[in-house]
Design a protein around this motif. Structure first.
Motif, PDB file in Angstrom:
ATOM      1  N   VAL A 163      39.994   2.998  44.814  1.00  0.00           N
ATOM      2  CA  VAL A 163      39.435   3.408  46.051  1.00  0.00           C
ATOM      3  C   VAL A 163      39.410   4.784  46.737  1.00  0.00           C
ATOM      4  CG1 VAL A 163      39.797   2.675  48.456  1.00  0.00           C
ATOM      5  CG2 VAL A 163      39.996   0.913  46.824  1.00  0.00           C
ATOM      6  N   GLN A 164      38.281   5.087  47.034  1.00  0.00           N
ATOM      7  CA  GLN A 164      38.308   6.452  47.447  1.00  0.00           C
ATOM      8  C   GLN A 164      37.996   6.572  48.861  1.00  0.00           C
ATOM      9  OE1 GLN A 164      35.760   8.746  44.895  1.00  0.00           O
ATOM     10  NE2 GLN A 164      37.638   9.539  43.615  1.00  0.00           N
ATOM     11  N   LEU A 165      38.615   7.319  49.494  1.00  0.00           N
ATOM     12  CA  LEU A 165      38.167   7.181  51.299  1.00  0.00           C
ATOM     13  C   LEU A 165      37.688   8.479  51.515  1.00  0.00           C
ATOM     14  CD1 LEU A 165      41.686   5.594  52.521  1.00  0.00           C
ATOM     15  CD2 LEU A 165      39.470   4.572  51.773  1.00  0.00           C
ATOM     16  N   GLN A 166      36.735   8.462  52.435  1.00  0.00           N
ATOM     17  CA  GLN A 166      36.092   9.797  52.991  1.00  0.00           C
ATOM     18  C   GLN A 166      35.867   9.656  54.445  1.00  0.00           C
ATOM     19  OE1 GLN A 166      34.920  12.500  50.996  1.00  0.00           O
ATOM     20  NE2 GLN A 166      34.569  13.350  53.156  1.00  0.00           N
ATOM     21  N   ALA A 167      36.531  10.731  55.193  1.00  0.00           N
ATOM     22  CA  ALA A 167      36.697  10.704  56.672  1.00  0.00           C
ATOM     23  C   ALA A 167      35.384  11.704  56.927  1.00  0.00           C
ATOM     24  CB  ALA A 167      37.904  11.155  57.115  1.00  0.00           C
ATOM     25  N   SER A 168      34.766  11.348  58.129  1.00  0.00           N
ATOM     26  CA  SER A 168      33.981  12.106  58.585  1.00  0.00           C
ATOM     27  C   SER A 168      33.841  11.901  60.094  1.00  0.00           C
ATOM     28  CB  SER A 168      32.543  11.772  58.087  1.00  0.00           C
ATOM     29  OG  SER A 168      32.057  10.309  58.504  1.00  0.00           O
ATOM     30  N   GLY A 169      32.953  13.052  60.939  1.00  0.00           N
ATOM     31  CA  GLY A 169      32.751  12.926  62.168  1.00  0.00           C
ATOM     32  C   GLY A 169      33.769  13.878  62.948  1.00  0.00           C
ATOM     33  N   SER A 215      35.782  -1.855  47.954  1.00  0.00           N
ATOM     34  CA  SER A 215      35.947  -3.160  49.142  1.00  0.00           C
ATOM     35  C   SER A 215      37.366  -2.883  49.752  1.00  0.00           C
ATOM     36  CB  SER A 215      35.908  -4.696  48.469  1.00  0.00           C
ATOM     37  OG  SER A 215      36.399  -5.371  49.313  1.00  0.00           O
ATOM     38  N   ILE A 216      37.185  -3.036  51.055  1.00  0.00           N
ATOM     39  CA  ILE A 216      38.482  -2.766  51.806  1.00  0.00           C
ATOM     40  C   ILE A 216      39.117  -4.186  52.217  1.00  0.00           C
ATOM     41  CG2 ILE A 216      37.616  -0.700  52.806  1.00  0.00           C
ATOM     42  CD1 ILE A 216      37.211  -1.943  55.622  1.00  0.00           C
ATOM     43  N   PHE A 217      38.368  -5.308  51.770  1.00  0.00           N
ATOM     44  CA  PHE A 217      38.788  -6.379  52.346  1.00  0.00           C
ATOM     45  C   PHE A 217      40.326  -6.662  51.905  1.00  0.00           C
ATOM     46  CE2 PHE A 217      38.414 -10.591  53.691  1.00  0.00           C
ATOM     47  CZ  PHE A 217      39.031 -11.721  52.953  1.00  0.00           C
ATOM     48  N   SER A 218      40.754  -6.385  50.649  1.00  0.00           N
ATOM     49  CA  SER A 218      42.176  -6.467  50.234  1.00  0.00           C
ATOM     50  C   SER A 218      43.245  -5.704  50.691  1.00  0.00           C
ATOM     51  CB  SER A 218      42.244  -6.669  48.853  1.00  0.00           C
ATOM     52  OG  SER A 218      41.878  -5.122  48.244  1.00  0.00           O
ATOM     53  N   LEU A 219      42.524  -4.527  51.512  1.00  0.00           N
ATOM     54  CA  LEU A 219      43.378  -3.387  52.114  1.00  0.00           C
ATOM     55  C   LEU A 219      44.068  -3.917  53.181  1.00  0.00           C
ATOM     56  CD1 LEU A 219      41.233  -0.205  51.306  1.00  0.00           C
ATOM     57  CD2 LEU A 219      43.208  -1.014  50.062  1.00  0.00           C
ATOM     58  N   SER A 220      45.534  -4.334  53.231  1.00  0.00           N
ATOM     59  CA  SER A 220      46.194  -5.167  54.132  1.00  0.00           C
ATOM     60  C   SER A 220      46.128  -4.055  55.525  1.00  0.00           C
ATOM     61  CB  SER A 220      47.498  -5.460  54.047  1.00  0.00           C
ATOM     62  OG  SER A 220      48.359  -4.142  53.537  1.00  0.00           O
ATOM     63  N   VAL A 221      46.319  -2.948  55.510  1.00  0.00           N
ATOM     64  CA  VAL A 221      46.389  -2.140  56.601  1.00  0.00           C
ATOM     65  C   VAL A 221      45.459  -0.929  56.465  1.00  0.00           C
ATOM     66  CG1 VAL A 221      47.603  -0.941  58.431  1.00  0.00           C
ATOM     67  CG2 VAL A 221      48.822  -2.958  57.127  1.00  0.00           C
ATOM     68  N   MET A 222      44.658  -0.491  57.493  1.00  0.00           N
ATOM     69  CA  MET A 222      44.190   0.841  57.452  1.00  0.00           C
ATOM     70  C   MET A 222      44.274   1.482  58.679  1.00  0.00           C
ATOM     71  SD  MET A 222      40.472  -0.290  55.641  1.00  0.00           S
ATOM     72  CE  MET A 222      39.896   1.792  55.293  1.00  0.00           C
ATOM     73  N   GLY A 223      44.266   2.784  58.680  1.00  0.00           N
ATOM     74  CA  GLY A 223      44.528   3.714  59.866  1.00  0.00           C
ATOM     75  C   GLY A 223      44.239   5.009  59.653  1.00  0.00           C
ATOM     76  N   TRP A 224      44.558   5.749  60.970  1.00  0.00           N
ATOM     77  CA  TRP A 224      44.295   7.145  60.916  1.00  0.00           C
ATOM     78  C   TRP A 224      45.573   7.859  61.533  1.00  0.00           C
ATOM     79  CZ3 TRP A 224      39.465   9.195  60.288  1.00  0.00           C
ATOM     80  CH2 TRP A 224      38.597   8.460  60.070  1.00  0.00           C
TER      81      TRP A 224
END
Length: 116
Positions: free
Chosen positions: A1-7, A26-35
């Motif tokens: 999984v690679q994450l790309q932030a923008s904005g 897929s992020i479905f199995s990622l239990s927690v996401m955040g900033w």
């Protein structure tokens, strides 16, 4: 999984900005996401997080101004930032926890600058 932030970008105090974090998988199995964010000369701090079932948690400094959301179908994480303040100036990083892979993933930061 690679994450790309923008904005990220330059805004005036009181304005809004929306950050997005796109996942290569897929992020479905990622239990927690955040900033997280790291203000100039300071340590990285948690801004907001959201579980797979959409339970959100916010730092006191952003509660009632920021809204975190995730779209498991589109594999994206978002952070709507309203009523921005000078102290919100920071590099913002998205992250994700994978209990299956037993590791965290981090995206490259996106700079948010709030001017007076």
């Amino acid at each position: 999984v690679q994450l790309q932030a923008s904005g990220g970008g330059l805004v005036q105090g009181g304005e809004s900005l929306r950050l997005s974090c796109a996942s290569s998988g897929s992020i479905f199995s990622l239990s927690v996401m955040g900033w997280y964010r790291q203000p100039p000369g300071k340590q990285r701090e948690l801004v907001a997080s959201i579980t797979n079932d959409h339970r959100a948690n916010y730092a006191d400094s952003v509660r009632d101004r920021f809204i975190i959301s995730r779209d498991n179908a589109k594999n994206t994480l978002n952070l709507q930032m309203n009523s921005l303040k000078l102290e919100d100036t920071a590099v913002y990083y998205c992250y994700a926890e994978s209990p299956i892979l037993k590791r965290d993933f981090w995206g490259r930061g996106t700079l948010v600058t709030v001017s007076s």
